[in-house]
Design a protein around this motif. Structure first.
Motif, short mmCIF file in Angstrom:
data_model
loop_
_atom_site.label_atom_id
_atom_site.label_comp_id
_atom_site.label_asym_id
_atom_site.label_seq_id
_atom_site.Cartn_x
_atom_site.Cartn_y
_atom_site.Cartn_z
N ASN A 4 0.81 -1.22 0.00
CA ASN A 4 0.00 0.00 0.00
C ASN A 4 0.84 1.27 0.00
O ASN A 4 0.30 2.37 0.13
CB ASN A 4 -0.93 0.01 1.21
N ARG A 6 3.40 3.77 -1.96
CA ARG A 6 3.73 4.16 -3.33
C ARG A 6 4.93 5.10 -3.32
O ARG A 6 5.03 6.00 -2.48
CB ARG A 6 2.51 4.87 -3.93
N ASP A 32 5.29 -0.41 -6.01
CA ASP A 32 4.36 0.53 -6.63
C ASP A 32 5.08 1.83 -6.97
O ASP A 32 5.24 2.71 -6.12
CB ASP A 32 3.19 0.78 -5.69
N HIS A 34 5.35 5.29 -9.31
CA HIS A 34 4.63 6.24 -10.16
C HIS A 34 5.58 7.37 -10.56
O HIS A 34 6.40 7.81 -9.75
CB HIS A 34 3.42 6.81 -9.42
N HIS A 63 2.11 9.77 -14.85
CA HIS A 63 1.04 10.77 -14.72
C HIS A 63 1.52 12.11 -15.25
O HIS A 63 2.73 12.38 -15.29
CB HIS A 63 0.64 10.96 -13.25
N ASP A 68 -2.82 14.05 -9.81
CA ASP A 68 -3.40 12.80 -10.31
C ASP A 68 -2.82 11.59 -9.59
O ASP A 68 -3.52 10.64 -9.27
CB ASP A 68 -3.15 12.67 -11.82
N ALA A 71 -4.25 11.13 -5.90
CA ALA A 71 -5.69 11.32 -5.69
C ALA A 71 -6.31 10.25 -4.80
O ALA A 71 -7.28 10.52 -4.07
CB ALA A 71 -6.41 11.35 -7.05
N ASP A 72 -5.78 9.03 -4.82
CA ASP A 72 -6.36 7.93 -4.03
C ASP A 72 -5.59 7.66 -2.75
O ASP A 72 -5.81 6.65 -2.09
CB ASP A 72 -6.42 6.66 -4.87
N CYS A 73 -4.68 8.56 -2.35
CA CYS A 73 -3.82 8.33 -1.19
C CYS A 73 -4.39 9.00 0.07
O CYS A 73 -4.89 10.13 0.01
CB CYS A 73 -2.41 8.86 -1.44
N VAL A 74 -4.29 8.31 1.19
CA VAL A 74 -4.75 8.87 2.47
C VAL A 74 -3.64 9.65 3.17
O VAL A 74 -3.90 10.40 4.11
CB VAL A 74 -5.27 7.75 3.39
N GLY A 108 -5.14 2.42 3.87
CA GLY A 108 -5.24 3.05 2.56
C GLY A 108 -3.87 3.27 1.95
O GLY A 108 -2.84 2.92 2.52
N LYS A 109 -3.86 3.88 0.78
CA LYS A 109 -2.63 4.13 0.05
C LYS A 109 -1.83 5.27 0.68
O LYS A 109 -2.39 6.30 1.06
CB LYS A 109 -2.93 4.48 -1.41
#
Length: 244
Positions: A4, A6, A32, A34, A63, A68, A71-74, A108-109
């Motif tokens: 989880n 990144r 992971d 990016h 990206h 972007d 966006a899904d990271c806590v 979360g991420k």
């Protein structure tokens, strides 16, 4: 937990740094990766520097913007050697950062963001972060190569995850522990000892019968608790030496 987490590289100029980052990640069990608008990717230099971690490069996601990518990271931790006037919770130690990141990765991420080789992250990019990290380097020369910074951080992350869930992180010695391998039956062990006795007898090694040398040698190998594979290797060694 590490799945989880990144790693994000922003506008990396040298593709070799992307490959070295992938290698650093794989060494510590992260996968992971990016990339934000890299100058050159994919690239042969990145593959060369990855050294066995090209699978991470193959899965890397590119990206256009940092917004972007997170966006899904806590939790988003921006690594910066320069302290900026940003009202962000700040980590001065890598292990403190890692404990927080691993705890949040349960739910979360979590992203660790590393900036450009020449000037790091901008204030605007740090606004997309929830925390800031400054590693305790030499204040007279505080700037790390980006892949070196990733290596330091991923090392701390693995240690924090290992302490949080030790059963999921066997050490290298445990992973290769011969105690997990099958043991030889007594007949095979006795045959080995007989082979050893014959070879040493032929070589004239037993020149003091009163010394109980054969019994002592047998006890040495008995205490060694050899696996079946190890005993087979020793038997092959004796056979090779006897045939000379």
């Amino acid at each position: 937990m590490l799945d989880n987490i990144r790693i994000i590289l922003v506008q990396t100029y040298h593709p070799g740094n992307i490959g070295a980052t992938a290698r650093a990640m794989k060494t510590m069990g992260l996968s992971d990766l990016h990339l934000i608008a890299p100058r050159c990717f994919p690239d042969d230099e990145a593959i060369r520097m990855a050294t066995g971690a090209s699978d991470i490069l193959d899965r890397a996601i590119v990206h256009a913007t940092l917004e972007d990518a997170v966006a899904d990271c806590v939790c988003v931790i921006g690594a910066s050697a320069r302290l900026r006037n940003m009202p962000l919770p700040h980590f001065d130690e890598g292990d403190d950062m890692a404990k927080e990141a691993v705890a949040r990765a349960r739910h979360g991420k979590v992203a660790l963001v590393f900036g450009r080789e020449r000037f790091g992250l901008t204030n605007e990019e740090l606004q997309h972060c929830t925390h800031q990290l400054s590693l305790p380097t030499n204040p007279e020369h505080p700037v790390l190569n980006v892949s070196q910074a990733v290596q330091l951080c991923t090392y701390e992350l693995r240690n924090a995850a290992r302490r949080a869930a030790p059963d999921h992180f066997p050490t290298l010695s445990q992973a290769h522990d011969s105690h997990d391998e099958p043991r030889p039956p007594r007949a095979q062990f006795d045959h080995f000892c007989a082979q050893l006795d014959d070879a040493l007898q032929t070589a004239g090694f037993f020149n003091q019968p009163h010394a109980h040398t054969q019994e002592k040698l047998r006890n040495i190998f008995q205490r060694a608790d050899l696996s079946q594979r190890e005993l087979s290797m020793l038997m092959g060694m004796i056979k090779a030496l006897s045939s000379r």
